[in-house]
Design an enzyme around this catalytic site. Structure first.
Site, PDB file in Angstrom:
ATOM      1  N   GLY A  10       5.159 -10.027  -6.773  1.00 10.24           N
ATOM      2  CA  GLY A  10       5.285  -9.867  -5.319  1.00 10.24           C
ATOM      3  C   GLY A  10       4.615 -10.968  -4.530  1.00 10.24           C
ATOM      4  O   GLY A  10       4.033 -10.712  -3.465  1.00 10.24           O
ATOM      5  N   ALA A  11       4.710 -12.204  -5.035  1.00 15.26           N
ATOM      6  CA  ALA A  11       3.988 -13.311  -4.381  1.00 15.26           C
ATOM      7  C   ALA A  11       4.803 -13.987  -3.282  1.00 15.26           C
ATOM      8  O   ALA A  11       4.357 -14.956  -2.682  1.00 15.26           O
ATOM      9  CB  ALA A  11       3.569 -14.345  -5.422  1.00 15.26           C
ATOM     10  N   SER A  34      10.150 -14.267  -8.979  1.00 18.88           N
ATOM     11  CA  SER A  34      10.775 -13.608  -7.824  1.00 18.88           C
ATOM     12  C   SER A  34      11.393 -12.297  -8.293  1.00 18.88           C
ATOM     13  O   SER A  34      11.494 -12.039  -9.500  1.00 18.88           O
ATOM     14  CB  SER A  34      11.876 -14.509  -7.261  1.00 18.88           C
ATOM     15  OG  SER A  34      12.924 -14.565  -8.219  1.00 18.88           O
ATOM     16  N   ASN A  64       0.502  -6.971  -7.963  1.00 23.32           N
ATOM     17  CA  ASN A  64       0.422  -6.873  -6.502  1.00 23.32           C
ATOM     18  C   ASN A  64       1.615  -6.161  -5.880  1.00 23.32           C
ATOM     19  O   ASN A  64       1.450  -5.400  -4.930  1.00 23.32           O
ATOM     20  CB  ASN A  64       0.294  -8.276  -5.904  1.00 23.32           C
ATOM     21  CG  ASN A  64       0.617  -8.286  -4.413  1.00 23.32           C
ATOM     22  OD1 ASN A  64      -0.189  -7.844  -3.591  1.00 23.32           O
ATOM     23  ND2 ASN A  64       1.816  -8.738  -4.064  1.00 23.32           N
ATOM     24  N   SER A 116      -4.753   0.670  -2.941  1.00 24.84           N
ATOM     25  CA  SER A 116      -4.727   0.921  -1.494  1.00 24.84           C
ATOM     26  C   SER A 116      -5.856   1.883  -1.151  1.00 24.84           C
ATOM     27  O   SER A 116      -6.350   2.609  -2.031  1.00 24.84           O
ATOM     28  CB  SER A 116      -3.391   1.569  -1.110  1.00 24.84           C
ATOM     29  OG  SER A 116      -3.442   2.081   0.214  1.00 24.84           O
ATOM     30  N   TYR A 129       3.215   7.547  -2.301  1.00 23.04           N
ATOM     31  CA  TYR A 129       2.392   6.331  -2.247  1.00 23.04           C
ATOM     32  C   TYR A 129       0.987   6.666  -2.726  1.00 23.04           C
ATOM     33  O   TYR A 129       0.413   5.985  -3.585  1.00 23.04           O
ATOM     34  CB  TYR A 129       2.380   5.797  -0.812  1.00 23.04           C
ATOM     35  CG  TYR A 129       1.742   4.428  -0.660  1.00 23.04           C
ATOM     36  CD1 TYR A 129       2.357   3.293  -1.181  1.00 23.04           C
ATOM     37  CD2 TYR A 129       0.526   4.274   0.002  1.00 23.04           C
ATOM     38  CE1 TYR A 129       1.776   2.038  -1.045  1.00 23.04           C
ATOM     39  CE2 TYR A 129      -0.055   3.026   0.160  1.00 23.04           C
ATOM     40  CZ  TYR A 129       0.570   1.911  -0.369  1.00 23.04           C
ATOM     41  OH  TYR A 129      -0.002   0.663  -0.228  1.00 23.04           O
ATOM     42  N   LYS A 133      -0.931   5.323  -6.025  1.00 19.12           N
ATOM     43  CA  LYS A 133      -2.122   4.473  -5.849  1.00 19.12           C
ATOM     44  C   LYS A 133      -3.363   5.152  -6.441  1.00 19.12           C
ATOM     45  O   LYS A 133      -4.225   4.474  -7.006  1.00 19.12           O
ATOM     46  CB  LYS A 133      -2.324   4.134  -4.369  1.00 19.12           C
ATOM     47  CG  LYS A 133      -1.205   3.238  -3.793  1.00 19.12           C
ATOM     48  CD  LYS A 133      -1.106   1.896  -4.501  1.00 19.12           C
ATOM     49  CE  LYS A 133      -0.134   0.937  -3.830  1.00 19.12           C
ATOM     50  NZ  LYS A 133      -0.033  -0.360  -4.511  1.00 19.12           N
TER      51      LYS A 133
HETATM   52  N1  LIG Z   1      -0.040  -4.080   3.928  1.00 19.53           N
HETATM   53  C1  LIG Z   1      -0.890  -3.098   3.817  1.00 19.53           C
HETATM   54  O1  LIG Z   1      -1.367  -2.512   4.835  1.00 19.53           O
HETATM   55  C2  LIG Z   1      -1.362  -2.638   2.462  1.00 19.53           C
HETATM   56  C3  LIG Z   1      -2.464  -1.771   2.429  1.00 19.53           C
HETATM   57  C4  LIG Z   1      -2.904  -1.334   1.191  1.00 19.53           C
HETATM   58  C5  LIG Z   1      -2.299  -1.754   0.030  1.00 19.53           C
HETATM   59  N2  LIG Z   1      -1.230  -2.588   0.086  1.00 19.53           N
HETATM   60  C6  LIG Z   1      -0.623  -2.976  -1.191  1.00 19.53           C
HETATM   61  O2  LIG Z   1      -0.620  -4.377  -1.306  1.00 19.53           O
HETATM   62  C7  LIG Z   1       0.486  -4.786  -2.117  1.00 19.53           C
HETATM   63  C8  LIG Z   1       1.294  -5.831  -1.369  1.00 19.53           C
HETATM   64  O3  LIG Z   1       1.745  -5.215  -0.171  1.00 19.53           O
HETATM   65  P1  LIG Z   1       2.231  -6.057   1.093  1.00 19.53           P
HETATM   66  O4  LIG Z   1       1.668  -5.386   2.276  1.00 19.53           O
HETATM   67  O5  LIG Z   1       2.017  -7.496   0.889  1.00 19.53           O
HETATM   68  O6  LIG Z   1       3.769  -5.673   1.042  1.00 19.53           O
HETATM   69  P2  LIG Z   1       5.092  -6.484   1.474  1.00 19.53           P
HETATM   70  O7  LIG Z   1       4.767  -7.498   2.500  1.00 19.53           O
HETATM   71  O8  LIG Z   1       6.074  -5.408   1.768  1.00 19.53           O
HETATM   72  O9  LIG Z   1       5.485  -7.238   0.116  1.00 19.53           O
HETATM   73  C9  LIG Z   1       5.787  -6.494  -1.019  1.00 19.53           C
HETATM   74  C10 LIG Z   1       6.011  -7.421  -2.180  1.00 19.53           C
HETATM   75  O10 LIG Z   1       6.383  -6.621  -3.319  1.00 19.53           O
HETATM   76  C11 LIG Z   1       7.590  -7.141  -3.845  1.00 19.53           C
HETATM   77  N3  LIG Z   1       8.443  -6.104  -4.430  1.00 19.53           N
HETATM   78  C12 LIG Z   1       8.827  -4.929  -3.883  1.00 19.53           C
HETATM   79  N4  LIG Z   1       9.705  -4.310  -4.694  1.00 19.53           N
HETATM   80  C13 LIG Z   1       9.874  -5.111  -5.775  1.00 19.53           C
HETATM   81  C14 LIG Z   1      10.658  -5.039  -6.936  1.00 19.53           C
HETATM   82  N5  LIG Z   1      11.483  -4.008  -7.170  1.00 19.53           N
HETATM   83  N6  LIG Z   1      10.584  -6.045  -7.841  1.00 19.53           N
HETATM   84  C15 LIG Z   1       9.792  -7.110  -7.630  1.00 19.53           C
HETATM   85  N7  LIG Z   1       9.035  -7.257  -6.525  1.00 19.53           N
HETATM   86  C16 LIG Z   1       9.068  -6.268  -5.607  1.00 19.53           C
HETATM   87  C17 LIG Z   1       8.304  -7.761  -2.666  1.00 19.53           C
HETATM   88  O11 LIG Z   1       9.265  -8.666  -3.131  1.00 19.53           O
HETATM   89  P3  LIG Z   1      10.481  -9.163  -2.174  1.00 19.53           P
HETATM   90  O12 LIG Z   1       9.884 -10.224  -1.306  1.00 19.53           O
HETATM   91  O13 LIG Z   1      11.518  -9.631  -3.142  1.00 19.53           O
HETATM   92  O14 LIG Z   1      10.919  -7.969  -1.387  1.00 19.53           O
HETATM   93  C18 LIG Z   1       7.151  -8.390  -1.908  1.00 19.53           C
HETATM   94  O15 LIG Z   1       6.850  -9.660  -2.426  1.00 19.53           O
HETATM   95  C19 LIG Z   1       1.271  -3.511  -2.430  1.00 19.53           C
HETATM   96  O16 LIG Z   1       0.912  -3.035  -3.705  1.00 19.53           O
HETATM   97  C20 LIG Z   1       0.822  -2.551  -1.362  1.00 19.53           C
HETATM   98  O17 LIG Z   1       0.931  -1.197  -1.750  1.00 19.53           O
HETATM   99  C21 LIG Z   1      -0.746  -3.055   1.276  1.00 19.53           C
END
Ligand SMILES: NC(=O)c1ccc[n+]([C@@H]2O[C@H](COP(=O)([O-])OP(=O)(O)OC[C@H]3O[C@@H](n4cnc5c(N)ncnc54)[C@H](OP(=O)(O)O)[C@@H]3O)[C@@H](O)[C@H]2O)c1
Length: 222
Positions: A10-11, A34, A64, A116, A129, A133
């Site tokens: 998820g980079a 990707s 991630n 999370s 979720y 988590k």
């Molecule tokens: N943002 C927050 O407030 C928050 C808070 C706590 C924890 N987190 C955790 O932090 C991590 C990253 O979250 P984020 O906020 O950066 O989310 P984001 O901006 O929605 O990005 C999610 C990433 O995961 C990838 N992904 C989703 N489904 C996938 C699949 N089927 N196969 C491969 N890759 C996949 C996406 O790839 P694509 O680009 O191809 O879609 C994207 O790169 C997650 O584990 C999330 O639960 C986030």
């Protein structure tokens, strides 16, 4: 000393992108497939990727990628349940299983699961979720016990609300209300989460193991 190899999911955006960019400035070789190369929602894709990359020598794994599709319990679909389980919990376990043998052989490794605050606390509409988590934090603790003797440190990073697409889809008024509940008065920037990950995987971290490190501006202190 040769560069350590990091594997991160998820980079392409959000927190993963910030971690990727931070680690690029440090001495690592980074592998960041990707979704087209490795679709974590598809076990066939996972097995194919692992099979075709079985010579990969991964020193550091950062799980991630994650999804959050909020739903009230009485509206929760099987598809919603399956996607959360597969992407947030099962795929990280399968990647760990694939990469740990090399780490064990090498008697060195670091694994970070991006969890999370909802792996520590919960709120309505977050059943799946929160379930996944909390569960990944359980994985972290179990593996810290199992892999510590092989000098592999396993930790969870538990971000609070962070400015990525995951929260940007909320109405701005809702996010403004949430921010009022955060002692720091704002959401985290993804780069702030990346700093913690960078430290945990660095040679400076020699003893933090099995922890679920909350980075939330104090939100969960209430
Ligand atoms: N943002 C927050 O407030 C928050 C808070 C706590 C924890 N987190 C955790 O932090 C991590 C990253 O979250 P984020 O906020 O950066 O989310 P984001 O901006 O929605 O990005 C999610 C990433 O995961 C990838 N992904 C989703 N489904 C996938 C699949 N089927 N196969 C491969 N890759 C996949 C996406 O790839 P694509 O680009 O191809 O879609 C994207 O790169 C997650 O584990 C999330 O639960 C986030």
């Amino acid at each position: 000393m040769s560069k350590k190899t990091v594997f991160i999911t998820g980079a392409g955006r959000g927190i993963g992108e910030a971690i990727y960019k931070k680690l690029k400035t440090e001495k690592y070789k980074i592998i960041a497939p990707s979704r087209d190369e490795l679709d974590l929602n598809d076990n066939v894709s996972i097995y194919r990727y692992i099979e075709t990359h079985k010579n990969l020598k991964i020193d550091i794994l950062i799980n991630n990628a994650g999804v959050n599709f909020p739903s009230w319990i009485d509206e929760l679909t099987d598809d919603n349940i399956d996607k959360h389980m597969q992407i947030n919990l099962i795929s990280p376990i399968k990647l760990i299983r694939a990469f740990v043998p090399y780490m064990k052989k090498n008697q060195w490794g670091k694994i970070i699961n991006i969890s999370s605050i909802f792996g520590v606390v919960a709120r309505g509409k977050q059943t799946m979720y929160s379930a996944t988590k909390h569960a990944i934090n359980g994985v972290t603790k179990a593996l810290a016990l199992e892999l510590g003797p092989s000098n592999i440190l396993v930790n969870s990073v538990c971000p609070g609300f962070t400015n990525t697409d995951l929260v940007k889809r909320n109405p701005p008024e809702k996010n403004a209300l949430i921010a009022k509940d955060i002692p720091m008065g704002r959401f985290a920037q993804p780069e702030e989460i990346a700093e913690l990950v960078s430290f945990l995987i660095s040679d400076k971290n020699t003893y933090i193991n099995g922890q679920c490190l909350v980075i939330d501006g104090g939100f969960t202190c209430r």
